[in-house]
Scaffold this active site. Structure first.
Site, PDB file in Angstrom:
ATOM      1  N   LYS A  99    -132.424 -48.052  50.635  1.00 20.59           N
ATOM      2  CA  LYS A  99    -132.805 -47.473  49.698  1.00 20.59           C
ATOM      3  C   LYS A  99    -132.056 -46.540  48.956  1.00 20.59           C
ATOM      4  CE  LYS A  99    -135.498 -48.037  47.163  1.00 20.59           C
ATOM      5  NZ  LYS A  99    -135.647 -49.583  46.043  1.00 20.59           N
TER       6      LYS A  99
ATOM      7  N   TYR B 132    -135.774 -49.456  56.102  1.00 19.10           N
ATOM      8  CA  TYR B 132    -136.170 -49.418  54.393  1.00 19.10           C
ATOM      9  C   TYR B 132    -135.536 -48.632  53.830  1.00 19.10           C
ATOM     10  CZ  TYR B 132    -138.922 -48.185  50.764  1.00 19.10           C
ATOM     11  OH  TYR B 132    -138.794 -47.844  49.604  1.00 19.10           O
ATOM     12  N   SER B 133    -135.543 -47.388  54.194  1.00 23.60           N
ATOM     13  CA  SER B 133    -135.313 -45.540  53.689  1.00 23.60           C
ATOM     14  C   SER B 133    -133.467 -46.154  53.920  1.00 23.60           C
ATOM     15  CB  SER B 133    -135.756 -44.308  54.365  1.00 23.60           C
ATOM     16  OG  SER B 133    -135.918 -44.450  55.856  1.00 23.60           O
ATOM     17  N   ALA B 134    -133.230 -46.457  54.769  1.00 27.89           N
ATOM     18  CA  ALA B 134    -131.566 -46.547  54.888  1.00 27.89           C
ATOM     19  C   ALA B 134    -130.906 -47.395  53.714  1.00 27.89           C
ATOM     20  CB  ALA B 134    -131.283 -47.135  56.292  1.00 27.89           C
TER      21      ALA B 134
ATOM     22  N   GLU C 107    -137.356 -55.074  48.696  1.00 27.18           N
ATOM     23  CA  GLU C 107    -138.531 -55.024  50.238  1.00 27.18           C
ATOM     24  C   GLU C 107    -138.767 -53.987  50.820  1.00 27.18           C
ATOM     25  OE1 GLU C 107    -139.598 -57.649  51.994  1.00 27.18           O
ATOM     26  OE2 GLU C 107    -138.606 -59.314  50.627  1.00 27.18           O
TER      27      GLU C 107
ATOM     28  N   THR D 275    -137.034 -44.183  46.220  1.00 26.75           N
ATOM     29  CA  THR D 275    -138.623 -42.778  47.048  1.00 26.75           C
ATOM     30  C   THR D 275    -137.855 -42.338  47.969  1.00 26.75           C
ATOM     31  OG1 THR D 275    -139.235 -43.892  49.225  1.00 26.75           O
ATOM     32  CG2 THR D 275    -137.442 -44.670  48.953  1.00 26.75           C
ATOM     33  N   ASP D 276    -139.128 -41.411  48.200  1.00 28.23           N
ATOM     34  CA  ASP D 276    -138.039 -39.773  48.595  1.00 28.23           C
ATOM     35  C   ASP D 276    -138.280 -39.599  50.286  1.00 28.23           C
ATOM     36  OD1 ASP D 276    -141.197 -40.940  49.810  1.00 28.23           O
ATOM     37  OD2 ASP D 276    -142.190 -38.664  49.013  1.00 28.23           O
ATOM     38  N   GLU D 277    -138.158 -41.559  50.876  1.00 25.83           N
ATOM     39  CA  GLU D 277    -138.242 -41.846  51.887  1.00 25.83           C
ATOM     40  C   GLU D 277    -136.447 -41.506  52.357  1.00 25.83           C
ATOM     41  OE1 GLU D 277    -140.171 -44.296  54.177  1.00 25.83           O
ATOM     42  OE2 GLU D 277    -141.859 -44.255  53.083  1.00 25.83           O
TER      43      GLU D 277
ATOM     44  N   LEU E 179    -141.334 -63.730  43.601  1.00 31.19           N
ATOM     45  CA  LEU E 179    -141.981 -63.947  43.883  1.00 31.19           C
ATOM     46  C   LEU E 179    -142.052 -63.626  45.455  1.00 31.19           C
ATOM     47  CD1 LEU E 179    -144.534 -66.224  41.586  1.00 31.19           C
ATOM     48  CD2 LEU E 179    -144.062 -63.380  42.014  1.00 31.19           C
TER      49      LEU E 179
HETATM   50  P1  NAD Z   1    -143.624 -54.407  45.930  1.00 33.94           P
HETATM   51  O1  NAD Z   1    -143.570 -54.895  47.661  1.00 33.94           O
HETATM   52  O2  NAD Z   1    -145.316 -54.152  45.993  1.00 33.94           O
HETATM   53  O3  NAD Z   1    -142.890 -55.215  45.123  1.00 33.94           O
HETATM   54  C1  NAD Z   1    -141.971 -55.441  45.429  1.00 33.94           C
HETATM   55  C2  NAD Z   1    -141.674 -56.521  43.886  1.00 33.94           C
HETATM   56  O4  NAD Z   1    -140.389 -57.495  44.399  1.00 33.94           O
HETATM   57  C3  NAD Z   1    -142.850 -58.039  44.658  1.00 33.94           C
HETATM   58  O5  NAD Z   1    -143.356 -58.624  43.353  1.00 33.94           O
HETATM   59  C4  NAD Z   1    -141.469 -58.409  45.187  1.00 33.94           C
HETATM   60  O6  NAD Z   1    -141.630 -60.500  44.683  1.00 33.94           O
HETATM   61  C5  NAD Z   1    -140.278 -58.254  44.486  1.00 33.94           C
HETATM   62  N1  NAD Z   1    -138.990 -59.264  44.550  1.00 33.94           N
HETATM   63  C6  NAD Z   1    -138.419 -58.664  46.456  1.00 33.94           C
HETATM   64  N2  NAD Z   1    -137.417 -59.045  46.202  1.00 33.94           N
HETATM   65  C7  NAD Z   1    -137.112 -59.811  45.364  1.00 33.94           C
HETATM   66  C8  NAD Z   1    -135.822 -60.502  45.266  1.00 33.94           C
HETATM   67  N3  NAD Z   1    -134.705 -60.301  46.254  1.00 33.94           N
HETATM   68  N4  NAD Z   1    -135.718 -60.990  43.769  1.00 33.94           N
HETATM   69  C9  NAD Z   1    -136.711 -60.153  43.264  1.00 33.94           C
HETATM   70  N5  NAD Z   1    -137.705 -60.087  43.158  1.00 33.94           N
HETATM   71  C10 NAD Z   1    -137.438 -59.322  44.662  1.00 33.94           C
HETATM   72  O7  NAD Z   1    -142.741 -52.395  45.959  1.00 33.94           O
HETATM   73  P2  NAD Z   1    -143.689 -51.495  45.296  1.00 33.94           P
HETATM   74  O8  NAD Z   1    -144.652 -50.645  46.337  1.00 33.94           O
HETATM   75  O9  NAD Z   1    -144.503 -52.218  43.937  1.00 33.94           O
HETATM   76  O10 NAD Z   1    -142.138 -50.571  45.615  1.00 33.94           O
HETATM   77  C11 NAD Z   1    -141.379 -50.616  43.829  1.00 33.94           C
HETATM   78  C12 NAD Z   1    -140.514 -50.065  44.226  1.00 33.94           C
HETATM   79  O11 NAD Z   1    -140.945 -48.687  44.122  1.00 33.94           O
HETATM   80  C13 NAD Z   1    -139.273 -50.400  45.572  1.00 33.94           C
HETATM   81  O12 NAD Z   1    -138.121 -50.468  44.477  1.00 33.94           O
HETATM   82  C14 NAD Z   1    -139.815 -49.235  46.346  1.00 33.94           C
HETATM   83  O13 NAD Z   1    -138.564 -49.082  47.068  1.00 33.94           O
HETATM   84  C15 NAD Z   1    -139.803 -48.744  45.405  1.00 33.94           C
HETATM   85  N6  NAD Z   1    -141.334 -46.523  45.331  1.00 33.94           N
HETATM   86  C16 NAD Z   1    -142.171 -47.413  45.750  1.00 33.94           C
HETATM   87  C17 NAD Z   1    -143.537 -46.447  46.303  1.00 33.94           C
HETATM   88  C18 NAD Z   1    -144.903 -47.026  47.117  1.00 33.94           C
HETATM   89  O14 NAD Z   1    -145.352 -46.351  47.227  1.00 33.94           O
HETATM   90  N7  NAD Z   1    -145.454 -47.812  46.778  1.00 33.94           N
HETATM   91  C19 NAD Z   1    -143.262 -44.981  46.526  1.00 33.94           C
HETATM   92  C20 NAD Z   1    -142.096 -44.604  45.258  1.00 33.94           C
HETATM   93  C21 NAD Z   1    -140.409 -45.698  45.301  1.00 33.94           C
HETATM   94  O1  DAU Z   2    -142.659 -42.090  50.261  1.00 32.65           O
HETATM   95  C1  DAU Z   2    -142.782 -43.137  49.519  1.00 32.65           C
HETATM   96  C2  DAU Z   2    -143.202 -44.134  50.147  1.00 32.65           C
HETATM   97  O2  DAU Z   2    -144.211 -44.338  50.762  1.00 32.65           O
HETATM   98  C3  DAU Z   2    -142.567 -45.599  49.672  1.00 32.65           C
HETATM   99  O3  DAU Z   2    -140.722 -45.789  49.279  1.00 32.65           O
HETATM  100  C4  DAU Z   2    -142.296 -46.992  50.409  1.00 32.65           C
HETATM  101  O4  DAU Z   2    -142.041 -48.293  49.869  1.00 32.65           O
HETATM  102  C5  DAU Z   2    -144.401 -47.465  50.833  1.00 32.65           C
HETATM  103  O5  DAU Z   2    -144.820 -48.280  51.557  1.00 32.65           O
HETATM  104  C6  DAU Z   2    -144.526 -46.178  51.254  1.00 32.65           C
HETATM  105  O6  DAU Z   2    -144.330 -45.795  52.404  1.00 32.65           O
HETATM  106  P1  DAU Z   2    -144.913 -45.428  54.382  1.00 32.65           P
HETATM  107  O7  DAU Z   2    -144.135 -46.198  55.314  1.00 32.65           O
HETATM  108  O8  DAU Z   2    -145.364 -43.543  53.504  1.00 32.65           O
HETATM  109  O9  DAU Z   2    -146.756 -45.948  53.862  1.00 32.65           O
HETATM  110  P2  DAU Z   2    -147.628 -47.144  54.182  1.00 32.65           P
HETATM  111  O10 DAU Z   2    -148.291 -47.441  53.482  1.00 32.65           O
HETATM  112  O11 DAU Z   2    -147.296 -48.001  54.939  1.00 32.65           O
HETATM  113  O12 DAU Z   2    -147.929 -45.921  55.156  1.00 32.65           O
HETATM  114  C7  DAU Z   2    -148.558 -44.088  55.367  1.00 32.65           C
HETATM  115  C8  DAU Z   2    -148.311 -43.491  56.311  1.00 32.65           C
HETATM  116  O13 DAU Z   2    -149.826 -44.386  56.766  1.00 32.65           O
HETATM  117  C9  DAU Z   2    -147.239 -43.861  57.160  1.00 32.65           C
HETATM  118  O14 DAU Z   2    -147.594 -42.356  57.808  1.00 32.65           O
HETATM  119  C10 DAU Z   2    -147.977 -44.267  58.281  1.00 32.65           C
HETATM  120  C11 DAU Z   2    -149.388 -44.237  58.463  1.00 32.65           C
HETATM  121  N1  DAU Z   2    -150.216 -45.607  58.595  1.00 32.65           N
HETATM  122  C12 DAU Z   2    -149.705 -47.244  58.126  1.00 32.65           C
HETATM  123  C13 DAU Z   2    -150.133 -48.212  57.504  1.00 32.65           C
HETATM  124  C14 DAU Z   2    -150.034 -49.377  57.366  1.00 32.65           C
HETATM  125  C15 DAU Z   2    -150.843 -45.951  60.027  1.00 32.65           C
HETATM  126  O15 DAU Z   2    -151.592 -44.986  60.465  1.00 32.65           O
HETATM  127  N2  DAU Z   2    -151.278 -47.225  59.785  1.00 32.65           N
HETATM  128  C16 DAU Z   2    -151.241 -48.556  58.951  1.00 32.65           C
HETATM  129  O16 DAU Z   2    -152.326 -49.143  59.359  1.00 32.65           O
END
Ligand code: NAD
Ligand code: DAU
Length: 361
Positions: A167, A163-165, A86, A136-138, A37
């Site tokens: 992951k 972040y991506s590094a 994270e 992630t695709d990043e 959390l």
């Molecule tokens: P999020 O930030 O919403 O959720 C992350 C969760 O992990 C939170 O509930 C947090 O409390 C928990 N957490 C963080 N550090 C922790 C720790 N040390 N121990 C235990 N729990 C911990 O993230 P999300 O967007 O749901 O992403 C989930 C996974 O999917 C991540 O691994 C992310 O890299 C991957 N991912 C996300 C996206 C996206 O678009 N959001 C896309 C592709 C992959």
């Molecule tokens: O591609 C998968 C990834 O997508 C996941 O691995 C990450 O966990 C997730 O956070 C997400 O990363 P992005 O950086 O692509 O998502 P974000 O929503 O932060 O930003 C999406 C795009 O919008 C990006 O090009 C940055 C831009 N952006 C983002 C914010 C927060 C803005 O222009 N303004 C903003 O305020």
């Protein structure tokens, strides 16, 4: 009954996955959700499953070896679905250290604990054990601004943000465990998710929230960066399918061929909000493109992401089911109807929820 250990289940994708799994399997499965959390973990996302006998929440850090080993020792875990991380790129630029700790060291702790619990003396693993690492695709870096360029499972890793590094580092560890110990795992690399329960630091919920509040919509740089958006339930379905039918040791890219420039997304959100808001809602007066504000670009901002989902489609028959026009409408309606959730998320009040809900447990 099969037991799933889900890490990060209180976050955006993890909570949607848990809801999906209980909708699909009901009482046939058991889920243990391990989450420390952080600011991104919100148990309000899981209110609907709290009373279930086959659901358990454990507050623990994935870097805490003893706590994680205890969960494996106390339970016969069949599947690990590892979401905890994270996840926000902007935060990683400001504070990279915690990304290395959670994403790299935390994943190593999870791998070690699973291996310790599962590996037999002869180095084999019981049938059915599987560790799914959600990535992630990043990790693939940035594509040129060319509609015909895509990320494949074979694309070399070239991460740019901390972040991506981190992951990419975690993916490499999983690959190393598969190669070295024959550890039963899969990796999935997914594109940008959107949908309910996403923390409003991410672009889509941030823009919805700001527009409703009449605040500026901060578009980074020229707004022409491309992301490939997938409805979160389609991601949950893909993860389940990889768990069920994916070939061990394989990586699967997940994405829906839904590439859009950021500025397009912001304009779609504004137009959809105007459709959804009732005629007499006073917010109609400010929900318009005047709110769009171009701001300083993100450092190292990747230009374009686009997944080629050919492998998961050909091997497992997965295809996204929710088209963007429908998904964004559902998402906007959800945020619109979840004012309390949004108020708690933006004020941090949800953090008190745990203390109240789990007091004395
Ligand atoms: P999020 O930030 O919403 O959720 C992350 C969760 O992990 C939170 O509930 C947090 O409390 C928990 N957490 C963080 N550090 C922790 C720790 N040390 N121990 C235990 N729990 C911990 O993230 P999300 O967007 O749901 O992403 C989930 C996974 O999917 C991540 O691994 C992310 O890299 C991957 N991912 C996300 C996206 C996206 O678009 N959001 C896309 C592709 C992959
Ligand atoms: O591609 C998968 C990834 O997508 C996941 O691995 C990450 O966990 C997730 O956070 C997400 O990363 P992005 O950086 O692509 O998502 P974000 O929503 O932060 O930003 C999406 C795009 O919008 C990006 O090009 C940055 C831009 N952006 C983002 C914010 C927060 C803005 O222009 N303004 C903003 O305020």
């Amino acid at each position: 009954m099969r037991t799933y250990l889900v890490t990060g289940g209180a976050g955006f994708i993890g909570s949607n996955y848990i809801h999906y799994m209980f909708r699909k399997y009901g009482d046939e499965i058991r889920i243990i959700n391990v989450d420390v959390l952080t600011y991104a973990g919100n148990l309000e996302n899981l209110r609907a499953v709290e009373g279930r006998d086959n659901y358990t929440f454990v507050r623990a850090n994935i870097c805490d070896r003893e706590a994680i080993e205890k969960i494996f020792a106390d339970n016969e875990i069949d599947r690990v679905v590892h979401f905890a991380a994270e996840s926000h790129v902007d935060r990683s630029i400001v504070n990279p250290g915690v990304f290395v700790e959670t994403n790299v060291l935390g994943t190593a702790t999870m791998l070690n604990a699973a291996r310790k619990a599962w590996e037999r003396p002869d180095g084999t693993y019981p049938e059915g054990k599987k560790f799914l690492h959600v990535s992630t695709d990043e990790v693939y870096g940035s594509l040129p601004d060319d509609d015909n360029a895509f990320f494949y499972e074979t694309t070399p890793y070239q991460p740019h943000s901390p972040y991506s590094a981190s992951k990419a580092g975690s993916d490499m560890l999983v690959k190393a465990y598969m190669d070295t110990y024959h550890f039963p795992a899969n990796i999935t690399n997914c594109s940008n998710n959107y949908g309910p329960y996403q923390f409003p630091e991410k672009m889509i919920p941030l823009m919805i929230h700001n527009a409703l509040e009449g605040k500026k919509l901060p578009v980074y740089g020229d707004g022409m960066n491309v992301r490939d958006w997938l409805y979160v339930e389609d991601h949950a379905k893909a993860i389940d399918l990889v768990q069920e039918k994916g070939r061990l040791f394989e990586t699967y890219n997940i994405g829906g061929h839904n590439e859009k420039r950021n500025i397009e997304i912001v304009k779609i959100i504004l137009a959809t909000l105007r459709e959804v808001l009732p005629e007499n809602d006073p917010r109609r007066a400010h929900v318009n493109e005047d709110l769009i504000t171009f701001v300083e670009d993100r450092k190292g901002h990747d230009r374009r992401y686009a997944i080629a989902p050919d492998k998961i489609k050909a091997e497992l028959g997965w295809e996204p089911e929710t088209m963007f026009a429908e998904g964004i409408k559902k998402t906007i309606r959800w945020y619109f109807e979840s004012e309390e959730w949004m108020a708690h998320a933006t004020s941090g009040a949800y953090q008190e929820y745990y203390e109240k809900m789990y007091a004395g447990r």
